[in-house]
Design a protein around this motif. Structure first.
Motif, mmCIF file in Angstrom:
data_model
loop_
_atom_site.group_PDB
_atom_site.id
_atom_site.type_symbol
_atom_site.label_atom_id
_atom_site.label_comp_id
_atom_site.label_asym_id
_atom_site.label_seq_id
_atom_site.Cartn_x
_atom_site.Cartn_y
_atom_site.Cartn_z
ATOM 1 N N UNK A 67 0.909 -1.018 0.090
ATOM 2 C CA UNK A 67 0.081 0.145 0.009
ATOM 3 C C UNK A 67 0.828 1.219 -0.082
ATOM 4 N N UNK A 68 1.842 1.267 0.791
ATOM 5 C CA UNK A 68 2.620 2.735 1.158
ATOM 6 C C UNK A 68 3.640 2.817 0.007
ATOM 7 N N UNK A 69 3.895 1.636 -0.634
ATOM 8 C CA UNK A 69 5.106 1.607 -1.942
ATOM 9 C C UNK A 69 4.163 2.115 -3.207
ATOM 10 N N UNK A 70 3.127 1.678 -3.373
ATOM 11 C CA UNK A 70 2.488 2.218 -4.505
ATOM 12 C C UNK A 70 1.780 3.745 -4.160
ATOM 13 N N UNK A 126 2.395 9.363 -5.709
ATOM 14 C CA UNK A 126 2.746 10.929 -5.685
ATOM 15 C C UNK A 126 3.888 11.230 -6.143
ATOM 16 N N UNK A 127 4.941 10.552 -6.434
ATOM 17 C CA UNK A 127 6.189 10.764 -7.257
ATOM 18 C C UNK A 127 5.809 10.938 -8.689
ATOM 19 N N UNK A 128 4.969 10.209 -9.228
ATOM 20 C CA UNK A 128 4.549 10.185 -10.695
ATOM 21 C C UNK A 128 3.666 11.609 -10.768
ATOM 22 N N UNK A 129 3.094 11.995 -9.906
ATOM 23 C CA UNK A 129 2.382 13.177 -9.952
ATOM 24 C C UNK A 129 3.299 14.556 -9.992
#
Length: 73
Positions: free
Chosen positions: A41-44, A49-52
């Motif tokens: 969950x936290x990795x995804x 967030x990094x992609x955004x």
């Protein structure tokens, strides 16, 4: 006042790379919030967030490059 076509095409390429990230990032974040029982969950969520953030960075960079190509001396 002429347009620098190489710089303009570079700005369009930045925006073209940002377009798929605009859709991938929020869908990853949504997927992370739906699958809270999953171990990843936290990795995804972090990847989403990094992609955004990467998408916003590419949009700003592309617009800045396009404006520089249009209004450069």
């Amino acid at each position: 006042m002429s347009t620098n076509k190489e710089l303009l095409s570079k700005g369009v390429k930045y925006l073209a790379w940002a377009l798929p990230l605009l859709f991938i990032g929020p869908s990853l974040i949504y997927n992370a919030f739906i699958n809270k029982q999953n171990v990843w969950h936290y990795l995804v969520l972090a990847i989403g967030i990094a992609v955004c953030i990467g998408s916003v960075y590419l949009i700003v960079l592309g617009l800045k490059t396009m404006v520089r190509s249009l209004f450069n001396d």
